[in-house]
Structures are given as C-alpha cells and as structure tokens.
Design a protein around this motif. Structure first.
Motif, PDB file in Angstrom:
ATOM      1  N   PRO A   1      21.016  86.956-153.115  1.00 12.89           N
ATOM      2  CA  PRO A   1      19.963  86.947-154.136  1.00 12.89           C
ATOM      3  C   PRO A   1      18.680  87.627-153.659  1.00 12.89           C
ATOM      4  N   MET A  60      19.173  91.378-153.857  1.00 10.83           N
ATOM      5  CA  MET A  60      19.116  91.853-155.241  1.00 10.83           C
ATOM      6  C   MET A  60      17.683  91.859-155.752  1.00 10.83           C
ATOM      7  N   ASN A  89      16.251  90.237-163.948  1.00 14.65           N
ATOM      8  CA  ASN A  89      17.498  89.454-163.939  1.00 14.65           C
ATOM      9  C   ASN A  89      18.683  90.198-163.332  1.00 14.65           C
ATOM     10  N   GLN A 134      21.757  91.024-161.122  1.00 11.16           N
ATOM     11  CA  GLN A 134      22.708  90.128-160.454  1.00 11.16           C
ATOM     12  C   GLN A 134      24.099  90.730-160.489  1.00 11.16           C
ATOM     13  N   ILE A 179      17.171  84.487-164.164  1.00  8.54           N
ATOM     14  CA  ILE A 179      16.925  84.280-162.743  1.00  8.54           C
ATOM     15  C   ILE A 179      15.444  84.030-162.549  1.00  8.54           C
ATOM     16  N   GLU A 218      12.205  84.542-161.099  1.00  9.00           N
ATOM     17  CA  GLU A 218      11.709  85.699-160.365  1.00  9.00           C
ATOM     18  C   GLU A 218      10.287  85.479-159.907  1.00  9.00           C
TER      19      GLU A 218
END
Length: 566
Positions: A387, A390, A409, A411, A553, A555
């Motif tokens: 994660p 990314m 987002n 992923q 997600i 952030e």
C-alpha cells in the motif's frame, strides 16, 4: 552404449515392471527403432507417459543420439537385426541401409518422430530461460513461486505421428494390443511429443531455477522450435484429394506466407489418409532427418495484473486516451498517458490496456470523486506492491501531472473485480453540471417549472459528431433536472439567457445533445422544453460517476489526488 547396439530387448529391460505396456511391445520397439525412433519416442508409442521413466531414459536416449564412429558394415548389421527385418520387410530395411550409409557415421542421430525434441539438451534450454528471467528482472509473487511450460512446435510433427501410427498398424496389425483396450487399428497416438517435452523442460527449469512446476501458474516459460528440413512435408497432403487439405498463400512485405498449416488442421487431414496414401508418397516410415530442431525463441510471460483507481481531469482539452487523427495529435495530453506512464514503468510491463467507466469529451472536466478506471498490465515483471508503494506511485503521478489530472484510490485488484466496472457500463448513472447559452431570455418561472421534472424519458439518435457509432435510436433517462440562472437575478421577474443545468442521467446519455437537440435527433431537449430557437453548451463538467468502485482508500497528503478546487 553406442546407438548401433541398442536393441528392443535392451530398451524394454529399462522399463520398470510396474509400467503397463503391450504384450508384444518388443515387436513394436523393433519396428520403431528400425524406423529411426529415439528411445523416448518408443516409450510414447508404447503408451508410457510416466515422467519418471522418461527421465530415467536420459542416458539411453543421449547414447542413441550421440555421434559415433564404427565400421560401416558392422553399423548396418547392428542397426537392423533379424527381428527388425521380419518386422518391417526386406525392402524397407534396404532403404534404411542406404539412408544410413548416406549419413556420416561421425554425426549424431536425430529422431525422425520427435525431430530431436526429446533428446536435445533440456537443461541448457532451462538455463537460457533463467538467464532471461534475471536479465528482465522478473519478481514473482511471494506466495506463488511457480511456472508452467508453453511450447510452439513444428506442425509437421502431426504428419510423422500419423505415419508411425499407420506403420505400426500395417506391420503388426490387430496382433498389437495397446493400452486402454484398443487394438492397433483403432488406436490413435495416445501421447504426443509436446506432452513429454513439457515434462522434460519442466523438470529441467525447476532444477535450475528453484521454482515449482504448476499447470495453473500465472508465469509461463514459452519455447518456439522450428525444423526447416521438414517444413514443407505438408505439401503431399495438398496432392491427395481424400485429405481435403488446402492452403492459402499471401504476400506480406514481399515475402510469400503460407496460411492454413496449423498442427490441428494437418492432424485432421492426415487422419483421413491410409497407409497406402502415406506409402505412395514415401512418407511411411517417415524419411530420416539429418538435423534436429532449432530453438528459435524463448519467451517469459506473466499473466496480466490489474491496477484500478479513479481519475480527475482538472483542465480542459485533455482527452481520455491519446487522440490521434491522420497521424496528428488532437490534444497535447491524455489522462491515460498521465496515469499509465509511471504505472508501466513501476511494474515493468510490455504494454497496457486502459479501461474507464465511460469517457468524457476532451473539453469536459471530470470532478467529484473522479471516474473509475483500471489498467490491464501486459506481462508485468513485477506483480506485487505494498500500500505504501502504491501511495508513493500515485503521489508521483499527481506531482508530474501538475494539477492537470489527479489520480486517487490506486490499488491492485483481481481480474474478477474488473467485472464490476464492465457490468456497470449500462446501469450506472452520472451527474453533470453545464453552462448553457440560450437564443433568447426566459423567465425564472420557466426554469423553476422545468426543474420539477424527474425521470424524463428521452430518445436519442446517434449524434452527428460521433459518426463511427451505429446510427440507432436509444432510450435514455434524465433522472433529475435543476435549471437556474448562471448569475443570480436581482428581481424574480427578470429574464435570463444563460443558465446552469445540473442533471443526473442514465448511462450513455449524450448531455450536449440533450441541451441543443442535435437538429431533432434528441427529443425532447432543453431547447424545446424552454421553447427557444437554439441552445449552446458553453461548459460541461462531470461531477459524479455513481459507481462505488474500486474501494475507497484512506489517503494522506503524500498519495492524495489533486484538489478539485484547483
């Protein structure tokens, strides 16, 4: 052991008693050895597919194929025993003798059945593949250190396989029981060269690489072999009407290319022919070959992985994907290039495919949470990312896009998850805001009345600006509609000729056409509903794609998308 000393009895003695072979296997082996078959191909025609047995035949097969120097007459005698002579006939033996005399005794032998595929240096091929693995810096998933073997083999193997089948049936007839309770006349080759070759290559690559073979592995080692010496053997099939075999020749860049000679097509044609057909064409037994196959190419390939996210487009005149007409770029930038460039680099891919949940025109902004998309990454050398990695990749994309495009987002998803976006293509709805100039001023009352409409059914014919799409009439729905002055009116009785229209529509609605009508191709439209001569779209923005995908997600500032306030 020299090749000339190998007899059917010696070969059969190497087969474990636990293996199931025909009762007259010695006769079968004699015919095949006399017809230039290597020990592993003899095993194939005896119905032995046990990879352990095939691996145990490595020294016997290598000895059979190895260069050797012996007296000419002794070589001929030892190659054709009395039993062999009875099996294939005096004339065939004489032919074999002449062929053997024509081949220098110092040269290694090549199996006429597998063309050398089963007695080449499989470990050398495995080491070559491993070199490519390291050169291209493949990094497999921690939980999936596996591989599978893929082969591309000469199609003429199908002709030779059929030829040996017919030879055995002719020489031994119904006296040859084979596995699975079939007689020789009924039996088709049970084991093809490619099956055993895959075993041998898999064991070799597993040994040199430390990876485990798995038929369902996402990572494949692909090998392509050719055999120029026999590549035109298919031609005899074209001369026999019963084969119903036709090929087509085309010229590509000055080179004649023959189409229609696939392994499957040759197999179907050859199975229609008899021993007499093959014998009449001097193809039974198959002619011996002087040289083995050549390894043309070794390729490594990992199945695609998928990276999903949502993108925002914060400047106009940026297309969804590269927009090129007649070799000329119509826009300087595209969303795809901003997003995919760094992703391709990070995962070290051959190429990518970009899929988004619809696409906005180049002059339209994409705001709100952004538009869902995913990238299909072709042959990635890297297949995993944390994660944090990314988030860093997303931050790099946003920094380089300089607030023209925003990514969020991001992923890795599974292939199954991409179906959500595909399945929603015709069901999702979208919200827009648009600035429209009207031909003449209208009262606030008309705007208020229009804003009360919900679920307005609209018929749209293919827009004139989209000529490549089928010219069909499509039913669309304006779910909600809010029309109001672009600048607040100081007096409710004042008129306005510039309005803001906020609307939510069904998937695939052409919003610009709903505003101006497209010369009657969209009905009803805003122009008609407000009873003005024309309506012109000044600005159009997508403010929401109503699809909760991919997952949100959390952030922070490092990986967050550029702000829509920019």
């Amino acid at each position: 052991m020299a090749a000339s000393t190998l007899t059917s009895r010696i070969l059969l003695d190497r087969i474990p008693f636990t293996a199931t072979i025909p009762s007259n296997a010695e006769k079968v082996a004699s015919v095949l050895l006399a017809a230039h078959c290597c020990p592993r191909c003899v095993l194939r025609f005896l119905g032995v597919r046990d990879r352990t047995i095939h691996n145990s035949f490595v020294d016997l097969t290598n000895d059979w194929a190895a260069p050797h120097r012996v007296d000419d007459k002794a070589a001929i005698k030892s190659e054709t025993s009395v039993e062999d002579t009875k099996a294939i006939g005096e004339q065939a033996v004489k032919k074999l003798k002449v062929e053997k005399e024509d081949v220098p005794l110092s040269k290694g032998r090549t199996c006429a059945a597998c063309l050398g595929l089963l007695h080449c240096d499989h470990k050398a091929i495995g080491r070559g593949a491993l070199d490519i693995f390291h050169q291209q810096k493949y990094k497999l998933a921690v939980q999936n250190q596996t591989f599978v073997i893929s082969t591309r083999l000469p199609s003429q193997l199908a002709i030779r396989q059929r030829s040996y089948q017919l030879l055995l049936a002719h020489e031994l007839g119904e006296s040859l029981p084979v596995v699975n309770d079939q007689t020789a006349a009924e039996a088709k080759p049970l084991i093809e060269v490619k099956e055993i070759l895959k075993y041998l290559l898999a064991d070799a690559y597993a040994e040199v690489s430390g990876l485990a073979f798995d038929a369902n592995s996402p990572f494949s080692v692909s090998v392509h072999f050719e055999h120029k010496e026999t590549e035109e053997e298919y031609k005899f099939l074209t001369e026999i009407p019963d084969a119903e075999f036709k090929v087509k020749k085309t010229r590509q860049k000055g080179i004649i290319v023959v189409n229609g000679i696939s392994y499957e097509k040759i197999t179907r044609a050859a199975e229609k022919l008899s021993y007499e057909h093959f014998r009449g064409a001097s193809m039974c037994p198959p002619p011996p070959v002087a040289n083995p196959v050549v390894l043309v190419k070794t390729e490594l390939l990992h199945i695609p992985i998928y990276v999903a996210g949502r993108y925002l487009k914060l400047e106009r005149h940026i297309s969804n994907s590269p927009w090129v007409i007649g070799g000329n770029r119509m826009t300087e930038h595209s969303v795809e290039e901003f997003v995919a460039g760094r992703v391709d680099e990070f995962f070290r891919v051959d190429a990518h495919k970009f899929y988004s949940s619809g696409r906005e025109d180049a002059d339209v902004l994409m705001l709100g949470r952004g538009r869902p998309y995913y990238l299909e990454l072709i042959n990635p050398r890297r297949v995993e990312a944390t994660p944090a990695e990314m988030a860093a990749l997303q931050a790099q994309i946003n920094e380089e896009a300089d607030k023209k495009v925003g990514a969020r987002n991001m992923q890795i998803i599974s292939k199954e998850e991409t179906k959500v976006l595909k399945d929603a293509a015709d069901t999702k709805s979208k919200s827009y805001t648009t600035l429209v100039k009207l031909a003449s001023p209208v009262p606030l009352e008309a705007l208020t009345k229009l804003s009360q409409i919900t679920n307005l059914e609209v018929k749209q014919q293919n827009p004139t600006r989209v000529p490549r799409r089928a010219d069909l009439m499509r039913d669309k729905l304006i779910e909600t509609l809010h029309v109001y002055p672009s600048v607040p009116l100081s007096n409710p009785s004042d008129l306005t000729d510039e309005v803001r229209v906020d609307l939510r529509t069904s998937a695939g609605t052409y919003v610009k056409e709903f505003m101006h009508g497209d010369n009657g191709r969209t009905k009803p439209c805003l122009k008609d509903l407000l009873e003005v001569e024309w309506a012109k779209v000044l600005e159009l923005d997508v403010v929401e794609v109503h699809l909760d995908w991919p997952k949100e997600i959390q952030e922070d500032g490092a990986g967050g998308a550029a702000s829509t306030d920019a």
